[in-house]
Design an enzyme around this catalytic site. Structure first.
Site, PDB file in Angstrom:
ATOM      1  N   GLU A  54       0.840  -1.206   0.000  1.00  0.00           N
ATOM      2  CA  GLU A  54       0.000   0.000   0.000  1.00  0.00           C
ATOM      3  C   GLU A  54       0.872   1.252   0.000  1.00  0.00           C
ATOM      4  O   GLU A  54       2.002   1.222   0.477  1.00  0.00           O
ATOM      5  CB  GLU A  54      -0.854   0.023   1.277  1.00  0.00           C
ATOM      6  CG  GLU A  54      -2.247  -0.555   1.113  1.00  0.00           C
ATOM      7  CD  GLU A  54      -3.210   0.411   0.442  1.00  0.00           C
ATOM      8  OE1 GLU A  54      -2.771   1.249  -0.362  1.00  0.00           O
ATOM      9  OE2 GLU A  54      -4.412   0.314   0.721  1.00  0.00           O
ATOM     10  N   ASP A  85      -4.120   5.231   6.502  1.00  0.00           N
ATOM     11  CA  ASP A  85      -4.793   6.411   7.030  1.00  0.00           C
ATOM     12  C   ASP A  85      -5.705   5.946   8.174  1.00  0.00           C
ATOM     13  O   ASP A  85      -5.235   5.711   9.283  1.00  0.00           O
ATOM     14  CB  ASP A  85      -5.568   7.044   5.859  1.00  0.00           C
ATOM     15  CG  ASP A  85      -5.967   8.475   6.102  1.00  0.00           C
ATOM     16  OD1 ASP A  85      -6.239   8.813   7.253  1.00  0.00           O
ATOM     17  OD2 ASP A  85      -6.025   9.257   5.145  1.00  0.00           O
ATOM     18  N   VAL A 115      -0.890  14.905   1.582  1.00  0.00           N
ATOM     19  CA  VAL A 115       0.312  14.616   0.803  1.00  0.00           C
ATOM     20  C   VAL A 115      -0.029  14.030  -0.569  1.00  0.00           C
ATOM     21  O   VAL A 115      -1.001  13.292  -0.718  1.00  0.00           O
ATOM     22  CB  VAL A 115       1.280  13.666   1.552  1.00  0.00           C
ATOM     23  CG1 VAL A 115       1.961  14.388   2.701  1.00  0.00           C
ATOM     24  CG2 VAL A 115       0.574  12.422   2.058  1.00  0.00           C
TER      25      VAL A 115
HETATM   26  C1  PRP Z   1      -5.954   5.273  -0.478  1.00  0.00           C
HETATM   27  C2  PRP Z   1      -4.721   4.439  -0.186  1.00  0.00           C
HETATM   28  C3  PRP Z   1      -5.270   3.302   0.628  1.00  0.00           C
HETATM   29  C4  PRP Z   1      -6.396   3.963   1.403  1.00  0.00           C
HETATM   30  C5  PRP Z   1      -5.908   4.289   2.777  1.00  0.00           C
HETATM   31  O1  PRP Z   1      -6.600   4.711  -1.578  1.00  0.00           O
HETATM   32  O2  PRP Z   1      -4.122   3.972  -1.375  1.00  0.00           O
HETATM   33  O3  PRP Z   1      -5.781   2.258  -0.166  1.00  0.00           O
HETATM   34  O4  PRP Z   1      -6.750   5.172   0.709  1.00  0.00           O
HETATM   35  O5  PRP Z   1      -6.937   4.848   3.530  1.00  0.00           O
HETATM   36  P1  PRP Z   1      -7.577   4.131   4.802  1.00  0.00           P
HETATM   37  O6  PRP Z   1      -6.435   3.665   5.675  1.00  0.00           O
HETATM   38  O7  PRP Z   1      -8.343   5.267   5.438  1.00  0.00           O
HETATM   39  O8  PRP Z   1      -8.456   3.032   4.356  1.00  0.00           O
HETATM   40  P2  PRP Z   1      -7.722   5.426  -2.435  1.00  0.00           P
HETATM   41  O9  PRP Z   1      -9.054   4.804  -2.089  1.00  0.00           O
HETATM   42  O10 PRP Z   1      -7.608   6.927  -2.306  1.00  0.00           O
HETATM   43  O11 PRP Z   1      -7.388   4.938  -3.920  1.00  0.00           O
HETATM   44  P3  PRP Z   1      -6.066   5.148  -4.820  1.00  0.00           P
HETATM   45  O12 PRP Z   1      -5.020   4.172  -4.310  1.00  0.00           O
HETATM   46  O13 PRP Z   1      -6.513   4.801  -6.205  1.00  0.00           O
HETATM   47  O14 PRP Z   1      -5.598   6.583  -4.676  1.00  0.00           O
END
Ligand code: PRP
Length: 180
Positions: free
Chosen positions: A98, A102, A152
């Protein structure tokens, strides 16, 4: 595009050094065993490919497109999988890759989902961690940098699908996301 960045948090050299550090830890952990690296699309991509080129054990590539949704409490966060793995992971060493941790909802739900597929081992590796935002309790095996709660972008991370291609990780100027 650089005008939209308030501050560079990690430049390309710092990122490269951290990826090497993580790769060395993975080498110690897996010791030549084959690993299925599962990238969580799309933000993982730069980290995934840099890491895959630095490890010294055999790797199989696979990807999943998944995100969590719901109110963010432990009981209500659901996992939406829009693209699943291309092969079964039963009896495989699986390493989830990942870009950022978050709330922890996505990784904790993915971990539960993959556990049910009976892998030989299941670990998680995340380049950035925002511990102050955590909602789901989660123990990630390999973490790059812990960062403050700032917006970021770069090195795979986006704002409205922009900035993923930046070779560094920067803090976005608040006016960019506040005016939209
Ligand atoms: C982002 C990141 C993780 C997730 C983390 O993905 O890549 O998968 O959010 O957040 P969390 O810990 O609150 O679950 P996103 O859904 O923005 O998709 P992307 O990877 O296509 O940017």
């Amino acid at each position: 595009m650089k005008d939209d960045i308030k501050e560079i948090l990690f430049n390309a050299e710092e990122i490269d050094a951290k990826v090497t550090e993580i790769a060395n830890k993975l080498n110690d952990c897996y010791k030549g065993q084959e690993v299925v690296m599962v990238g969580v699309l799309k933000g993982c991509l730069p980290f995934y490919i840099d890491l895959a080129r630095k490890v010294n054990f055999p790797v199989r590539f696979d990807f999943i497109c998944a995100s969590s949704y719901g109110s963010g409490t432990e009981s209500s966060g659901n996992l939406k999988i829009s693209k699943d793995l291309s092969a079964p992971i039963e009896n495989k060493n699986v390493l989830i890759i990942e870009d950022i941790l978050d709330s922890g909802n996505t990784l904790s739900k993915l971990y539960d989902n993959f556990s049910k597929r009976n892998p030989k081992s299941l670990r998680m590796c995340c380049f950035l961690d925002k511990p102050s935002r955590r909602v789901s309790e989660i123990n990630v095996d390999f973490i790059g940098f812990s960062i403050p709660d700032e917006f970021v972008v770069g090195y795979g991370l986006d704002y409205a699908e922009r900035f993923r291609e930046l070779p560094y990780i920067g803090i976005l100027k608040p006016e960019i996301y506040q005016n939209n």
